[in-house]
Structures are given as structure tokens and as C-alpha cells.
Design an enzyme around this catalytic site. Structure first.
Site, PDB file in Angstrom:
ATOM      1  N   GLU A 371       0.826  -1.210   0.000  1.00  0.00           N
ATOM      2  CA  GLU A 371       0.000   0.000   0.000  1.00  0.00           C
ATOM      3  C   GLU A 371       0.861   1.262   0.000  1.00  0.00           C
ATOM      4  O   GLU A 371       0.540   2.239  -0.677  1.00  0.00           O
ATOM      5  CB  GLU A 371      -0.958  -0.001   1.201  1.00  0.00           C
ATOM      6  N   HIS A 374       2.097   2.234  -3.357  1.00  0.00           N
ATOM      7  CA  HIS A 374       1.102   2.932  -4.179  1.00  0.00           C
ATOM      8  C   HIS A 374       1.053   4.442  -3.922  1.00  0.00           C
ATOM      9  O   HIS A 374       0.520   5.184  -4.743  1.00  0.00           O
ATOM     10  CB  HIS A 374      -0.303   2.407  -3.861  1.00  0.00           C
TER      11      HIS A 374
HETATM   12 ZN   LIG Z   1      -2.557  -2.597  -4.797  1.00  0.00          ZN
END
Ligand SMILES: [Zn+2]
Ligand SMILES: *[C@@H]1O[C@H](CO)[C@@H](O)[C@H](O)[C@H]1NC(C)=O
Ligand SMILES: *[C@@H]1O[C@H](CO)[C@@H](O)[C@H](O)[C@H]1NC(C)=O
Ligand SMILES: *[C@@H]1O[C@H](CO)[C@@H](O)[C@H](O)[C@H]1NC(C)=O
Ligand SMILES: *[C@@H]1O[C@H](CO)[C@@H](O)[C@H](O)[C@H]1NC(C)=O
Ligand SMILES: *[C@@H]1O[C@H](CO)[C@@H](O)[C@H](O)[C@H]1NC(C)=O
EC number: 3.4.11.-
Length: 950
Positions: A371, A374
Site C-alpha cells: 500500500e 502505491h
Molecule cells: Zn494494490
């Protein structure tokens, strides 16, 4: 989204074998393939040519949003007159008109609009509204105007609306939990999951990833609750609205960002935060009890270092001022990378040393890392449209291992990527029904088509080919290309070609890096055509060829490829354990004389499985490899020991080598102590268990495995001082679990006594569970399988009382291990009651039960009996529905089962199978393939196991 979206962690890490363990087996034909399914959908509902703009699924290019000003007010108590939880909201969106138009199309779904007005931002009078309505199929609010909006002008559309705060895990939704014991108090959380297309369920918006805007958020919430959003919370003031006293919290405006990355949460959660002085505020949020028990501490400890790792890796500082991470009791994906406010399933964020295993810990480290990756790749620079989702998710999946490795350098997780992504991706990409990583923009339109892209190919194959790219460019070059890419496109959108261009620039400026072709040329072969090659090397001549690897050689590939299913293959290889100069295979066949091998020399290609392909050899080289394995297996690197097993089993499934050759690759396991080869063999033999655990092959197969695993079991018994310690090495901890689970399920002396003894001790003092967390799932499963109603009821009570989700998950899985049919039936019925089994877990539980040889037929009957109920709850959009069909039909391999399946399909044909449409077809195809495989192989396998178990 976190990769947990389509496969739960439990499914991912559970080994084969103890009773129900077979659910972990990666079996082909199991994933929903977007393209194929789209075709089927098309056949069912032939598309009518849209005649009006609002019948198109994509926004026209006439308007573009600038900023939103949104106020939302979720009610965390049910409205007694309607029986609904609701939220109300107001939103003003400022947009720029690009082309004159008398039509406004903006996404809105399941919202009841109560007010609508349009004003002009530059003094002029805005057109008046002629007519407006919600267009349900395309999820648009359609506003027809009496005159034109003018290109170059800005307007503001204001709306007020009411929506339901449903428990549907999408858009603005609610999650519930209880806190305290005397009496337990029910708590409600309002939270969001926007990706891919549910922001439009929370407020009217231009809900496409390229429609970036600035968001000013305000939340109204009850006193005593805390409100969070993407930006840092600013002022909280007490106000009276419509006669109700509430707190109003506003937030720092966001940077330019996509709607799918928005998040807001209202809860009574507690939090911990990073110390003063660090430049980014890091907060971990969860249920107060979980925070008080220290369950957020591990996440807090690792988030800072992982963020710092990515800042260095990307050469780009974290773009926001804070990073909130919050664990939600109900959450459909594994986690979601909302910018600045990442949401997680509890199991993906909360860690408790007293009850979490090393696998739980690894999962948390890799999901956080995924995460956080990202925050730049995906959030700062975003794909233009969903057809490039593979780049976003494949990339995050790949680098999540690098980030986790930096946080836990002793684990060597970068090796495990081969087990967790590469092999898994190959098993589905070897099907004729697979699909290319990159889809055409026009083939991904409807919400269902977008959702279907979240699959194994997107995540795991994406990760595997990007890893291959990084390996042949070398990591510094790859990172340099990334850095200029991020810097060039920050706050905007890209297509995959933009990344290739920047990686090419980095490669061109690196002296001595010799590529046989451009990055574009090499990589497009891996992303624009599905599948991957099997490379066959004849060591007698040094000749080498490639062809499209298909698990079922009879399958027909009707998807044309621009590259005729040929690839440019980077081959790292070794001879007698020594690395050789890498070779690029650029044609269908070639001769590479250095690969010619003399005498007893062995050669091995695809070192460390850095390339996305399988390898076959002439039979002499196979023999030499097997001889090497049986004399000194450690001369072959551990990843490649796993590769030899995985390649051989898959080549055998494809009838390229014999099943007996595959079985021979498991002979060396007698001396093997490492996790990766064992885990690979365990997974591959899982298919044999599914096919034969109800037949006479079962006995000899058990005897063979018993013989192979006994030395491993004894090894761990010794190094753990008679099971009183836990091995130091991360992968040894995993393999200890394999040793116990395989030993117990094959009846190794002393194993069952061990697990049932531990379990009995726990039953005596439920508050003092002394079973080591790493071993719990295996021990519970083994003890529940050996026990009866007393053990089951105890475990059920512990499940209900568990305060950490990962512990509850282990129990939920283990409860499916009982061999008592009525207990399994009762457990199946619990799956229809959300008070007992959360909706997010119900299909998993049914699949676990079907994985149990005793539960198989019970689960199948249960699903057929409760078909309408299950269909209504899960049939619409949920991927878990396909998983359900897949799970309950995996063992099917007889004429009788085929007939039953066919009958079931015929009976329900009228209603259809919703999101499991393709899964049903694949179940049929797989059942036939299984029947054929069993018929062809059963006698040989029976004989081989019998001969080798003595
Ligand atoms: Zn992802
Ligand atoms: C948002 O709207 C509220 C009232 O609806 C207003 O008070 C506030 O100034 C607006 N904020 C921005 C940034 O436009
Ligand atoms: C929206 O309107 C429909 C139709 O009047 C109604 O059934 C539904 O309950 C409303 N939703 C909310 C959240 O008020
Ligand atoms: C709002 O009111 C609640 C309850 O009266 C009180 O506890 C809280 O401190 C108030 N908050 C602010 C910001 O004034
Ligand atoms: C990790 O990998 C390195 C390099 O492959 C190896 O030398 C080392 O022994 C491994 N460590 C563990 C704990 O397995
Ligand atoms: C828990 O059990 C272990 C082993 O039986 C014992 O040594 C320990 O004292 C017990 N702890 C508590 C808190 O009862």
C-alpha cells in the site's frame, strides 16, 4: 488494492494435506478471466448500440472537474422508522467546460438527490436545467440544460442527497463490532471503499481515474466519535445542525487526486502515533481494545522505515504530511491504498506477538509495503484508465517484497516471491482461457469489466514480469527510470508506454548494459500476449527452443497474438552450480553451444526463477539433475530446487514429461530441510490428494509421504529441543509447520499425540493458550480432525471470543477440519448467519469445508440447497462467488459428479450464474480434464507410490 482482494491470506499460506488443507492447492482453471467472461456477458446481454451519451459508460470529454467541496454526515444509529442506516451530504463541484455542451453527465449511484443547482463561476448566468434524472445502468446523473455551457468557462454544480450506509462493503458503508464484555456494546463505523467505481455511491462525481481534482472534505459526526479523511484533520467544532448537536471536522484539502483514492471514516477507534520530530505523522487506528493490547505496535514500528525505503527507492519524498492506517472489522479487500488514509482488513494490519504467527507478520509487512508503494506509484502518478491496472497492481506487488525486505532483512522475502507470485501466476496463465496483462481501453467499460481485472494475472503475473524486467535491467537502472517517470508525471496520469520510455532512457544512459532489443520490444511480448513459453534445452546439441506453454495440450487457443506466441526470453543459467553468461532467446529455435553438456555435467536454466517461463530438458539432463538432487541437493540453489519440482509437475500435467518424472523430483525431499522445495511439492501433491483421497491410491500415497516427511519431522523435533523452541530462521518456522501438518496427516508416529496433547492443555486452561502462534492453525486443525464435538465446541467458543482477527481466522479455518458430518453441516449453516460468520468470511468457510474430504459432498449439497440465498448475497459483483463455485467443485473427477454438475447448471440456467458465470464453465471443463487425467495416470501413480513407499 492490496492483493488480498482476490485471495485470502489463509488460502495463501495454508499447506496441503491435513484434512482440508487442499484448499491451498493452486489448481488451474480457477480464476475468473475478464476477457472470456466479458464475452459471455456479451452473449447473454448483447450490447445495444448506445444512441444517447448517457448510454455510454465513459464520460464525454466536454467537462473536467477542478475541485469539490463535500460535506457528509453518516448516522451511526439506525433510523427506526425506515430501518436504514443513512448518510446525508452536500457537494459542490467546480468544473471547467472544455467543449460547448448542453448536457452534464456526472456519476451517481444509489443516491437520492434532494437538491440540484448550477451556477456560473465567472459572473455570467448559468444555463437553466431542463430535465435531470439518474440513469441506472450507466450510473450517471444526467442533467439536460436549456442552453449551452461555454468552453473555457467554469461552473459549479451543487447537490444535496441521501444515501444508505449499508453493510455492503462498497462506497460509503458501515462496519460493526462489539466492545466490552459486561455487557458487550455494539459499535458502528462508517467507512469507505471507493475503488474501483464506488465513489459515485458516496457523492456525485466525475468518477474516472484521470478526472483528478482537489477535494475539500468536511464530516459531521456525533460527539465522542473521531473523523478521518485523506487530508489532515483541521478544526473540530461543535455545531447544531437540524436541531442535532454534532461535531464538524474539516480537513486539509487534498492534492490533485483521483476519486477512487478518497477515504473517510467516522469511528470510536483509538490510535497510536509516531514520535515528534519525524517529518511525516504516522498514525495506526483500530478498535480501542486492539490498540490497548498493543496490536498496532508492529505496524507503527515498520511503517516509518518502509516509507523511508520507498522515498530512497523512488528518489522522491512522501507527497503528503501524514499517513493514517486503519484496521476495519469488515473489509472486502486485503487493504486499500487511499492516499493518506490506508484502510486494511484487521488481519493485514494488527499483530499480537502472543497470538500471531510469523506468516501473519509477513503478511502485515508485505501488505503495508504494497500500500505504501502505491502512495507514489498509483496515487501520485495514476494510470489513465483501468486497462492499465496491471501496471499499478503488478508493480506494487513486486516492490512490496523489496519494502518488506528492508523492514525485515533477515527473512529473505524477496526469494519467496517465486512461491507467492511467480508460480501462482504461471498456473493460471498456462490456460487457453487466460488473458494478456494489458487490456484495450475500449474492452474495459462496465463496472463489472473493471472489477474482473483484479485477478491473479494482474497482480502476480504483473509482479513477475516487472521483476524479470528489473532483473535484466538491474535494479539501479530500473529505479532510476522509475524516479524520472514519477517526477515527470506527478499529479497526472499515464499509460504503460510512458514507463517503458523512462526505463529505456535509464538503460540508454547506462554504459555496458547490452539489451538485444528495446524495452518496448521485449516487454510488449510479455504484456500484450497472454501466456508464457516453455523453453526446451537439448544439452546433447546445445539447441534450444520455445513454445507457448499450455497446461492442457488439447486446449484450443483462439485468441490471436500480435507476436504469434513467441517471446524474447532472458535466460540466466548455470552449469554444475556455476553461473554462466546469460543468454537471450529471441527466436523460436536457436543453438547456444555453451549449453551443450558433457559427461555427468548438469545444467540448469532460469536461475532464481528470475524469468517468467518454464524449462524442460532432454531426458539425460533431467536424470543428471535428479542424480545431483539425490546426492548433494545443496549444489542447486534453493529457489531452483523448488523450480525443478514445480516445472516437472506442470510439464507432466501438460503431458510434456511423464507423471513419474514429476514424482521422482520429490524423492530428494528425504534429505531436504528447506521450506521452498517442500512447500512446492506440498502444493503440487495437493492435486494428487484431491484426485485420489477417495480412492485406493490414497493408502500408498500416504505411506510414501509418511516416509518422506519422517526425517523432516525428526529434524524439527531435534532443532526445537523436543518442540520446546521455535527455529530461528523465518523459512524454517514455515517449514516446521509443513513438517507437523504433513506428518500428522500421514500418520507419522508421535505427531497426532503431540497436537492433541497441546490442544487438550489449552482446553483445560482456555485463558492460557501455550500453543505457539506459528503452529496454531496446524495444531488446531489436526486436533479438531482427531477429536469430536467437545473439541469443536471449544474451538467455536474461542473463535467467538477471539479479540484478534488473525486468531479468529485460524480457528475459522480449523473448524472445517472435523471429520464429523453433523458438525460440518451445522458449521455450513452458520455461514448463512452473519451474526455467526461475517459476510466477508462466509464463502471462504464453505470452501474450507469443501476442501475437507468428508465435507466435500456436504458443501456441494448445501450450496445447491441454499442456492437462491447465496446467489442473492454474493452473485452480483462479488468475486468470492466465483471462488465458491471453484472451491466446491475442485475434487470433481467422476462421471457421476460431472452429471450432477451438468444438472445443476441446467436447473439454474434461467437465472444465470452472475459473477460466477465463467467459474461454472471452468468447473465443467476442469471436471472433464480431471476425469481424463485420473484415467490416464491412476495405475502408474498407484504403482509408483507402492514401489517407493517401502
Ligand atoms: Zn494494490
Ligand atoms: C465549502 O462549502 C461551505 C458551505 O457549504 C463553505 O462554508 C466553505 O467555505 C466551502 N469551502 C471551500 C473551500 O470552498
Ligand atoms: C431513496 O429513494 C427510494 C425510492 O423512494 C427509497 O426506496 C429509498 O429508501 C431511499 N433511500 C434512502 C437512503 O433514503
Ligand atoms: C463538543 O461537545 C462535547 C460534548 O458536550 C464535548 O465533550 C467536546 O469537548 C466538545 N468539543 C469541542 C471541540 O468543543
Ligand atoms: C538469504 O539469502 C542469502 C542470499 O541468497 C543467503 O546467503 C542467506 O543465507 C539467506 N538467509 C537466510 C536466513 O536464509
Ligand atoms: C500457562 O501454562 C504454562 C504451561 O502449562 C505455565 O507454565 C504457566 O504458568 C501458565 N500461565 C498462566 C498465566 O497460567
Amino acid at each position: 488494492m492490496g492483493k488480498g482482494f482476490f485471495i485470502s491470506k489463509t488460502l495463501g499460506i495454508v499447506g496441503v494435506i491435513v484434512g482440508t488443507g487442499v484448499v491451498a492447492t493452486i489448481i488451474a482453471l480457477s480464476v475468473v478471466y475478464s476477457q472470456e467472461k466479458a464475452k459471455i456477458n456479451e452473449a447473454v446481454n448483447p450490447p445495444t448500440t448506445p444512441s444517447t451519451p448517457w448510454e455510454h459508460y465513459r464520460l464525454p470529454d466536454s467537462l473536467s472537474p477542478v475541485s469539490y467541496n463535500i460535506t457528509l454526515w453518516p448516522r451511526l444509529v439506525v433510523n427506526t422508522s425506515t430501518g436504514l442506516f443513512i448518510f446525508t451530504g452536500q457537494s459542490a463541484v467546480v468544473f471547467q467546460c472544455k467543449k460547448d455542451t448542453d448536457l452534464i453527465l456526472i456519476h451517481a449511484n444509489k443516491l437520492n438527490l434532494t437538491l440540484l443547482s448550477l451556477i456560473s463561476r465567472d459572473g455570467a448566468t448559468a444555463p437553466t436545467i431542463k430535465k435531470s434524472w439518474l440513469e441506472v445502468p450507466t450510473q450517471f446523473l444526467v442533467i439536460q440544460l436549456n442552453s449551452n455551457l461555454m468552453a473555457g468557462s467554469q461552473y459549479e454544480l451543487y447537490t444535496e442527497f441521501i444515501g444508505e450506509l449499508a453493510d455492503d462493503l462498497g462506497g460509503f458503508y458501515r462496519s460493526e463490532y462489539t466492545e466490552g464484555t459486561s455487557p458487550p456494546v455494539r459499535k458502528v463505523v462508517a467507512t469507505t471503499q471507493m475503488q474501483p467505481v464506488d465513489a459515485r455511491k458516496a457523492f456525485p462525481c466525475f468518477d474516472e481515474p484521470a478526472m483528478k481534482a482537489v477535494f475539500h472534505m468536511t464530516l459531521l459526526h456525533a460527539h465522542g466519535t473521531v473523523a478521518l479523511a485523506n487530508g489532515m484533520n483541521l478544526a473540530s467544532v461543535n455545531v447544531t445542525v437540524n436541531g442535532q448537536d454534532v461535531t464538524r471536522t474539516s480537513f486539509q484539502p487534498t492534492p490533485l487526486m483521483s476519486t477512487y483514492l478518497l477515504a473517510f471514516v467516522v469511528s470510536e477507534f483509538g490510535f497510536i502515533h509516531s514520535t515528534e520530530g519525524e517529518k511525516v505523522l504516522i498514525r495506526i487506528w483500530a478498535r480501542k481494545q486492539a490498540i490497548a493490547e498493543g496490536q498496532g505496535d508492529y505496524a507503527l514500528e515498520k511503517t516509518g522505515p518502509i516509507l523511508e525505503f520507498f522515498e530512497n527507492y523512488y528518489s522522491s519524498s512522501y507527497p503528503l504530511t501524514k499517513s493514517d492506517q486503519i484496521a476495519l472489522p469488515d473489509f472486502s479487500a486485503g487493504a486499500m491504498e487511499n492516499w493518506g488514509l490506508i484502510t486494511y482488513r484487521e488481519t493485514a494490519l494488527l499483530y499480537n506477538p502472543a497470538s500471531s504467527s510469523n506468516g501473519d507478520k509477513e503478511w502485515i509487512a508485505t501488505v503495508i509495503s504494497h500500500e505504501l508503494a502505491h502512495m507514489w506509484f498509483g496515487n501520485l502518478v495514476t494510470m489513465k484508465w483501468w486497462n492499465d491496472l496491471w501496471l499499478n497492481e503488478g508493480f506494487a506487488s513486486y516492490v512490496s517484497y523489496l519494502g518488506a525486505n528492508s523492514a525485515e532483512p533477515t527473512w529473505n522475502v524477496t526469494d519467496l516471491i517465486v512461491l507467492k507470485e511467480v508460480h501462482g501466476a504461471m498456473s493460471v496463465d498456462a490456460l487457453a482461457s487466460s488473458h494478456p496483462l494489458s487490456a484495450k481501453e475500449e474492452d474495459v467499460m462496465r463496472p463489472a469489466q473493471i472489477s474482473e481485472l483484479f485477478d491473479t494475472i494482474t497482480y502476480s503475473k504483473g509482479a513477475a514480469v516487472l521483476r524479470m524486467l528489473s532483473e535484466f535491467l538491474t535494479e539501479p537502472v530500473f529505479a532510476r527510470g522509475l524516479s524520472t517517470y514519477l517526477n515527470t508525471f506527478k499529479y497526472s496520469n499515464t499509460v504503460y508506454q510512458d514507463l517503458w520510455k523512462h526505463l529505456q532512457m535509464a538503460a540508454d544512459s547506462t554504459p555496458g548494459l547490452d539489451l538485444p532489443a528495446s524495452v518496448d520490444d521485449i516487454m510488449n511480448r510479455w504484456i500484450l500476449q497472454m501466456g508464457f513459453p516453455v523453453v526446451t534445452i537439448d544439452t546433447a546439441t546445445g539447441s534450444i527452443n520455445q513454445r507457448h506453454f499450455l497446461l492442457d495440450p488439447d486446449s484450443v487457443v483462439d485468441r490471436p497474438s500480435p507476436f504469434k506466441y513467441e517471446w524474447i526470453v532472458p535466460i540466466k543459467w548455470m552449469k554444475n552450480g556455476k553461473d554462466q553468461t546469460p543468454y537471450w532467446l529471441q527466436t523460436k529455435t536457436a543453438t547456444h553451444l555453451p549449453m551443450k553438456t558433457l559427461g555427468s555435467d548438469w545444467m540448469l536454466a532460469n536461475t532464481k526463477v528470475s524469468g517468467f517461463f518454464r524449462v524442460n530438458y532432454d531426458s539425460s539432463n533431467w536424470d543428471r539433475l535428479l542424480t545431483q538432487l539425490s546426492t548433494d541437493h545443496e549444489a542447486i540453489p534453493v529457489i531452483n530446487r523448488a523450480q525443478v519440482v514445480d516445472d516437472a509437475f506442470n510439464l507432466a500435467r501438460a503431458r510434456i514429461v511423464s507423471t513419474i518424472l514429476a514424482l521422482r523430483t520429490t524423492l530428494f525431499l528425504q534429505r531436504e530441510r528447506e521450506y521452498m522445495p517442500w512447500q512446492t511439492a506440498d502444493r503440487n501433491l495437493g492435486y494428487f490428494f484431491l484426485m485420489f483421497d477417495r480412492s485406493d491410491v490414497y493408502g500408498p500415497m500416504q505411506a510414501y509421504l509418511n516416509k518422506q516427511v519422517t526425517p523432516l519431522f525428526n529434524h524439527f523435533k531435534t532443532i526445537t529441543a523436543d518442540w520446546t523452541k521455535i527455529p530461528e530462521k523465518h523459512t524454517d518456522q514455515y517449514n516446521q509447520v509443513n513438517a507437523i501438518s504433513i506428518a500428522c496427516s500421514t500418520g507419522v508416529a508421535g505427531c497426532e499425540e503431540l497436537t492433541t496433547g497441546w490442544f487438550k492443555d489449552w482446553m483445560k486452561t482456555p485463558e492460557n493458550n501455550t500453543i505457539h502462534p506459528n503452529l496454531r492453525q496446524t495444531v488446531y486443525c489436526s486436533a479438531i480432525a482427531a477429536g469430536g464435538v467437545e473439541e469443536w465446541d471449544f474451538a467455536w467458543r474461542m473463535y467467538r471470543e477471539a479479540s484478534i482477527a488473525s486468531e479468529a481466522d485460524k480457528l475459522m479455518y480449523s473448524l472445517a477440519c472435523t471429520r464429523v458430518p453433523w458438525l460440518l453441516n451445522r458449521y455450513l449453516n452458520y455461514c448463512l448467519d452473519p451474526e455467526k460468520i461475517r459476510k466477508q468470511d462466509a464463502t471462504f468457510t464453505i470452501v474450507y469445508i469443501a476442501g475437507n474430504v468428508v465435507g466435500q459432498s456436504l458443501a456441494w449439497d448445501f450450496v445447491r440447497t441454499n442456492w437462491n440465498h447465496l446467489f442473492n448475497d454474493y452473485g452480483g459483483g462479488s468475486l468470492s462467488f466465483a471462488r465458491l463455485i471453484d472451491g466446491i467443485t475442485r475434487r470433481f473427477s467422476s462421471e457421476f459428479e460431472l452429471k450432477q454438475l451438468q444438472l445443476f447448471i441446467d436447473e439454474n440456467a434461467e437465472q444465470g450464474f452472475g459473477s460466477a458465470t465463467l467459474a461454472v464453465d471452468q468447473a465443467l471443463e476442469r471436471t472433464k480434464a480431471n476425469m481424463k487425467w485420473v484415467a490416464e495416470n491412476k495405475a502408474d501413480i498407484y504403482k509408483w507410490f507402492t514401489d517407493n513407499s517401502a
